[in-house]
Design an enzyme around this catalytic site. Structure first.
Site, mmCIF file in Angstrom:
data_model
loop_
_atom_site.group_PDB
_atom_site.id
_atom_site.type_symbol
_atom_site.label_atom_id
_atom_site.label_comp_id
_atom_site.label_asym_id
_atom_site.label_seq_id
_atom_site.Cartn_x
_atom_site.Cartn_y
_atom_site.Cartn_z
ATOM 1 N N TYR A 110 96.990 9.549 -36.036
ATOM 2 C CA TYR A 110 96.090 8.910 -37.028
ATOM 3 C C TYR A 110 96.587 7.490 -37.427
ATOM 4 O O TYR A 110 97.274 7.456 -38.296
ATOM 5 C CB TYR A 110 95.846 9.574 -38.353
ATOM 6 C CG TYR A 110 95.088 11.292 -38.124
ATOM 7 C CD1 TYR A 110 94.338 11.196 -36.654
ATOM 8 C CD2 TYR A 110 95.149 11.951 -38.899
ATOM 9 C CE1 TYR A 110 94.140 12.613 -36.570
ATOM 10 C CE2 TYR A 110 94.632 13.228 -38.645
ATOM 11 C CZ TYR A 110 93.819 13.468 -37.374
ATOM 12 O OH TYR A 110 93.490 14.932 -37.229
ATOM 13 N N HIS A 176 98.442 19.342 -31.518
ATOM 14 C CA HIS A 176 97.145 18.749 -31.623
ATOM 15 C C HIS A 176 96.231 18.962 -30.728
ATOM 16 O O HIS A 176 95.104 19.316 -30.932
ATOM 17 C CB HIS A 176 97.505 17.121 -31.833
ATOM 18 C CG HIS A 176 96.592 16.341 -32.659
ATOM 19 N ND1 HIS A 176 96.737 15.001 -33.070
ATOM 20 C CD2 HIS A 176 95.058 16.601 -32.882
ATOM 21 C CE1 HIS A 176 95.680 14.582 -33.870
ATOM 22 N NE2 HIS A 176 94.507 15.407 -33.604
ATOM 23 N N SER A 255 86.176 18.090 -39.182
ATOM 24 C CA SER A 255 84.721 17.468 -39.296
ATOM 25 C C SER A 255 83.699 18.706 -39.657
ATOM 26 O O SER A 255 82.731 18.749 -38.841
ATOM 27 C CB SER A 255 84.396 17.039 -37.924
ATOM 28 O OG SER A 255 85.146 15.999 -37.357
ATOM 29 N N PRO A 256 83.865 19.227 -40.803
ATOM 30 C CA PRO A 256 83.044 20.115 -41.390
ATOM 31 C C PRO A 256 81.615 19.621 -41.684
ATOM 32 O O PRO A 256 80.508 20.285 -41.636
ATOM 33 C CB PRO A 256 83.662 20.814 -42.369
ATOM 34 C CG PRO A 256 84.554 19.811 -43.045
ATOM 35 C CD PRO A 256 84.995 19.190 -41.792
ATOM 36 N N LEU A 257 81.514 18.221 -41.771
ATOM 37 C CA LEU A 257 80.232 17.601 -42.142
ATOM 38 C C LEU A 257 79.938 16.674 -40.799
ATOM 39 O O LEU A 257 79.152 15.903 -40.723
ATOM 40 C CB LEU A 257 80.422 16.781 -43.270
ATOM 41 C CG LEU A 257 80.633 17.385 -44.659
ATOM 42 C CD1 LEU A 257 80.721 16.607 -45.970
ATOM 43 C CD2 LEU A 257 79.237 18.425 -44.815
ATOM 44 N N ARG A 259 81.761 14.464 -39.038
ATOM 45 C CA ARG A 259 81.885 12.926 -39.129
ATOM 46 C C ARG A 259 80.851 12.186 -39.943
ATOM 47 O O ARG A 259 80.503 10.950 -39.659
ATOM 48 C CB ARG A 259 81.995 12.328 -37.802
ATOM 49 C CG ARG A 259 83.300 12.917 -37.025
ATOM 50 C CD ARG A 259 83.178 12.408 -35.555
ATOM 51 N NE ARG A 259 84.067 13.200 -34.727
ATOM 52 C CZ ARG A 259 84.206 14.457 -34.155
ATOM 53 N NH1 ARG A 259 82.806 14.966 -34.391
ATOM 54 N NH2 ARG A 259 85.034 14.914 -33.485
ATOM 55 N N GLY A 260 80.313 12.848 -41.075
ATOM 56 C CA GLY A 260 79.180 12.120 -41.751
ATOM 57 C C GLY A 260 77.939 12.776 -41.257
ATOM 58 O O GLY A 260 76.946 12.241 -42.064
#
Length: 381
Positions: A110, A176, A255-257, A259-260
């Site tokens: 990251y 990863h 990313s449970p949402l 990525r927005g």
């Protein structure tokens, strides 16, 4: 709820989405103001995450107790179009800890590297009170150079991560991405040695398939598997979540949402900086796909409106309701969204509510693949 057919939505969708964004922004401000103004409802707790809302990843001596929701820190440095002020992000991470979060996720890739430095700085004052997570697996820590899980590379990556994180141990170390060039038994064996040396406490994998999980687990038991999982990415339900349940491995949705995407704050007009945002390359974030998938947002909003919940809170609470060993790690750069996300852990579905909502969202056919090209290959090992 009833959903308009797609032809009707083409005429009214843009207006509805604009109204949704205005309503969401107002509600977000109200959520933060409620405890201050004394207008809190029964849903608003004194802190964002109830101290009793703990979950356990892994089993036996490989288990790890964490908060019901963790914090994904990637977007504070990488892949989200802008890079926020560093001091503001240190404050956000420390606020998350104050709100009850004990599970913080980063990776050498990251940035690369800068996110580990940020997280290490922010968490240093209370290092022993939290669970610190990072990852190895890309050549020189750079996703553009391909995979590298040679044992010597793992050791080098861990030593460098320890320095950047300003710590002498890593609570949970993920591979990863699975490197098909290196036997997974060798990877697990290397991490097992690092655990015996005290540099690592627990082993995890990310985006691994069932066969790789089983092989690695036989050498060094896994504490957690981290993979993308949300209401628009439900493939893990078909295989790896079942394997985790069987083997006693925790499951951590990143990313449970999406990525927005599952918030309503992204719409067909949203623009991304291609120099620092992978969403510009992903089919699911193209204008046509966002419009086609909007009925999912409508369902979640309808459910939340009657219960004092935002779209994001419904989506996160739904994930938590799937299994007791699931711990989502939503990321954010906004204090308001941080508190909003964490309050999702305090909502409990009735069996009827969960069954009905799941049936409704399952009828939505999601448009757009989640990855393309090399990224697809790296998530199929």
């Amino acid at each position: 709820m009833e959903i308009q057919d797609h032809n009707d939505q083409q005429h009214s969708g843009s207006s509805n989405r604009r109204n949704f964004l205005k309503t969401g922004a107002t509600l977000g401000a109200a959520i933060i103001a409620a405890p201050v103004l004394g207008n809190s409802t029964t849903f608003v707790p004194p802190s964002a995450v109830d101290s009793n809302k703990k979950r356990t990843l892994g089993s036996g001596k490989n288990s790890l107790e964490v908060s019901a929701l963790g914090l994904g820190c990637m977007g504070m440095s990488y892949h989200r179009s802008f890079i926020p002020d560093r001091k503001a992000m240190v404050t956000l991470i420390r606020t998350a800890k104050d709100l009850g979060v004990s599970f913080f996720d980063t990776a050498e890739a990251y940035g690369p590297f800068v996110n580990e430095e940020l997280v290490g700085q922010a968490l240093q004052p209370f290092r022993k009170e939290i669970v610190l997570v990072t990852k190895f697996g890309f050549r020189e820590g750079k996703t553009t150079l391909g995979l590298d899980s040679h044992p010597a590379s793992i050791r080098k990556a861990v030593e460098q991560s320890l320095k950047r994180l300003n710590t002498d141990y890593i609570d949970l170390l993920y591979q990863h991405r699975v490197d098909p060039a290196i036997p997974i038994e060798d990877v697990a064996g290397t991490v097992k040695d690092l655990i015996s040396e005290g540099k690592v406490k627990h082993f995890g994998m990310s985006e691994a398939k069932s066969e790789s999980i089983r092989k690695a687990h036989a050498v060094q038991p896994l504490t957690a598997l981290q993979s993308e999982y949300s209401l628009v990415t439900r493939q893990p339900e078909n295989d790896v979540i079942k394997v985790c349940e069987e083997l006693g491995i925790g499951f951590v949705p990143y990313s449970p949402l999406s990525r927005g995407l599952i918030t309503g704050y992204i719409n067909e007009r949203t623009k991304y900086n291609p120099a620092n945002d992978n969403r510009s390359t992903l089919p699911r974030y193209r204008k046509e796909a966002i419009i086609a998938n909007w009925p999912l947002i409508d369902i979640l909003k309808e459910f939340g409106d009657h219960r004092g919940l935002t779209v994001a809170q419904v989506a996160l609470a739904w994930l938590l309701a799937q299994q007791p060993f699931i711990v989502p790690i939503p990321g954010t750069t906004k204090l308001a969204h941080l508190q909003e996300n964490m309050w999702a852990a305090n909502y409990t579905f009735t069996a009827e509510e969960l069954q009905k909502l799941t049936a409704e969202v399952s009828r939505i056919k999601i448009v757009g693949d989640r990855y393309t090209g090399e990224q697809v290959k790296q998530t199929n090992n």
